[in-house]
Design an enzyme around this catalytic site. Structure first.
Site, PDB file in Angstrom:
ATOM      1  CE  LYS A 127      -3.932  -2.355   2.102  1.00 19.77           C
ATOM      2  NZ  LYS A 127      -3.327  -3.692   1.880  1.00 19.77           N
ATOM      3  CE1 TYR A 135      -0.004   0.308   7.348  1.00 22.18           C
ATOM      4  CE2 TYR A 135      -1.067  -0.788   5.491  1.00 22.18           C
ATOM      5  CZ  TYR A 135      -0.114  -0.782   6.496  1.00 22.18           C
ATOM      6  OH  TYR A 135       0.726  -1.851   6.649  1.00 22.18           O
ATOM      7  CB  VAL A 166       1.376 -12.038   6.138  1.00 25.36           C
ATOM      8  CG1 VAL A 166       1.659 -13.351   6.856  1.00 25.36           C
ATOM      9  CG2 VAL A 166       2.670 -11.432   5.615  1.00 25.36           C
ATOM     10  NE  ARG A 254     -12.599  -2.175   4.013  1.00 27.16           N
ATOM     11  CZ  ARG A 254     -11.814  -2.923   4.790  1.00 27.16           C
ATOM     12  NH1 ARG A 254     -12.122  -3.123   6.059  1.00 27.16           N
ATOM     13  NH2 ARG A 254     -10.713  -3.472   4.296  1.00 27.16           N
TER      14      ARG A 254
END
Length: 328
Positions: A127, A135, A166, A254
């Protein structure tokens, strides 16, 4: 490399931290310091590792520089895992994400320089590449700080490792889906076309060790990871559960979410090299002494970007990956 060394792991009680500690112990380090702010997780982890005398648990928050400086005394290596990681939380509370993911990372840098630590490994995220949420933006800023730290007047080496999701980690979509299947007989998916990078935590940590050994400081190691459709992942988990009539509900994307994640952006690809079968290496735009010379024999990538919409696993491959991670 780690024999008789002292290692500090920030955020060490998380899923990455657990596996990192488990794989570090066979190297016979002198001490592993697990630095986190969660008392109950530390207590549970201490029991899980049978009160191993090589493990030292330290309550602390990376937002507090003095606590990090105290915890870093005589340390040889730092693995910086601590972060606020949930996209919705960081969107709703960006100031807290800034304090932890950016200022906290600078505190780690300051502590490492103060104590002349050998190497700092910063665990980043897909990201951070062309970020669309806070984030990702905060982790991208962390990457920039870590890379820039190699220009400081210090012998400490700072390296980034960028990976995707992960499987089975805290808050992982796998754990969320399994609970939804069991208790609600319904799985919520934001978009039917959504794809993600996935890797088992055991394999991810092995790649972290490889980058720790091979890196010289100032580069970003980008894990090559398998990809899958979230819908396919959900269907594999439903089939493995043996629970009948499980519905799939479309929730909508979202704030800050992407349909496809990216480990390597179009801009970054112009400075990226093929390291080996496991990694790409992104060289920084800023000058770091000796870095370009070290990588001068490596070939440049021939891709525009590296995103999760290509090379998708089929359901059988997803099932194999989940079974390998003991998740089904």
């Amino acid at each position: 490399m780690f024999n008789n060394k002292i290692i500090l792991v920030t955020g060490g009680t998380g899923s990455w931290g657990h596996e990192l500690v488990r794989q570090l112990l066979p190297f016979k380090p002198k001490e592993i310091r697990i630095f986190s702010r969660n008392e109950s997780n530390q207590f549970a982890m201490k029991q899980e590792f049978n009160h191993n005398l090589k493990l030292r648990f330290i309550i602390g928050d990376i937002k507090e520089k003095k606590a990090l400086i105290d915890a870093s005394q005589h340390v040889d290596y730092i693995f910086h895992l601590a972060a606020l990681k949930h996209v919705p939380v960081c969107e709703e509370q960006p100031v807290e994400a800034l304090k932890t993911n950016v200022i906290g990372t600078q505190n780690v840098i300051d502590a490492a320089v103060y104590h002349r630590i050998k190497k700092v490994m910063y665990i980043s995220t897909d990201k951070a590449s062309d970020p669309s949420n806070f984030y990702g933006l905060s982790k991208a800023m962390g990457e920039k700080l870590i890379i820039h730290a190699n220009t400081l007047n210090t012998n400490t080496k700072f390296v980034c490792i960028r990976g995707g999701n992960v499987l089975g980690s805290n808050g992982s979509v796998v754990n969320v889906f399994k609970k939804q299947i069991q208790y609600n007989k319904k799985v919520g998916i934001t978009d039917l076309n959504m794809t993600r990078f996935f890797l088992n935590v055991e394999d991810a940590i092995k790649l972290v060790f490889k980058a720790t050994l091979e890196s010289i400081g100032g580069e970003i190691f980008v894990m090559k990871m398998p990809t899958c459709r979230i819908l396919d992942l959900a269907q594999v988990l439903i089939e493995a559960s043996n629970i009948k009539n499980v519905d799939i509900e479309i929730l909508g994307i979202r704030p800050g979410e992407k349909i496809h994640e990216m480990l390597l952006s179009e801009y970054e690809s112009t400075k990226t090299l093929i390291f080996d079968n496991d990694y790409f290496v992104i060289l920084p735009a800023i000058n770091i002494k000796g870095l370009k010379e070290h990588y001068s024999k490596y070939k440049s990538v021939k891709i525009i970007n590296y995103n999760s919409s290509t090379g998708l696993m089929n359901k059988e491959e997803i099932k194999d990956l989940l079974m390998k991670g003991r998740l089904i």
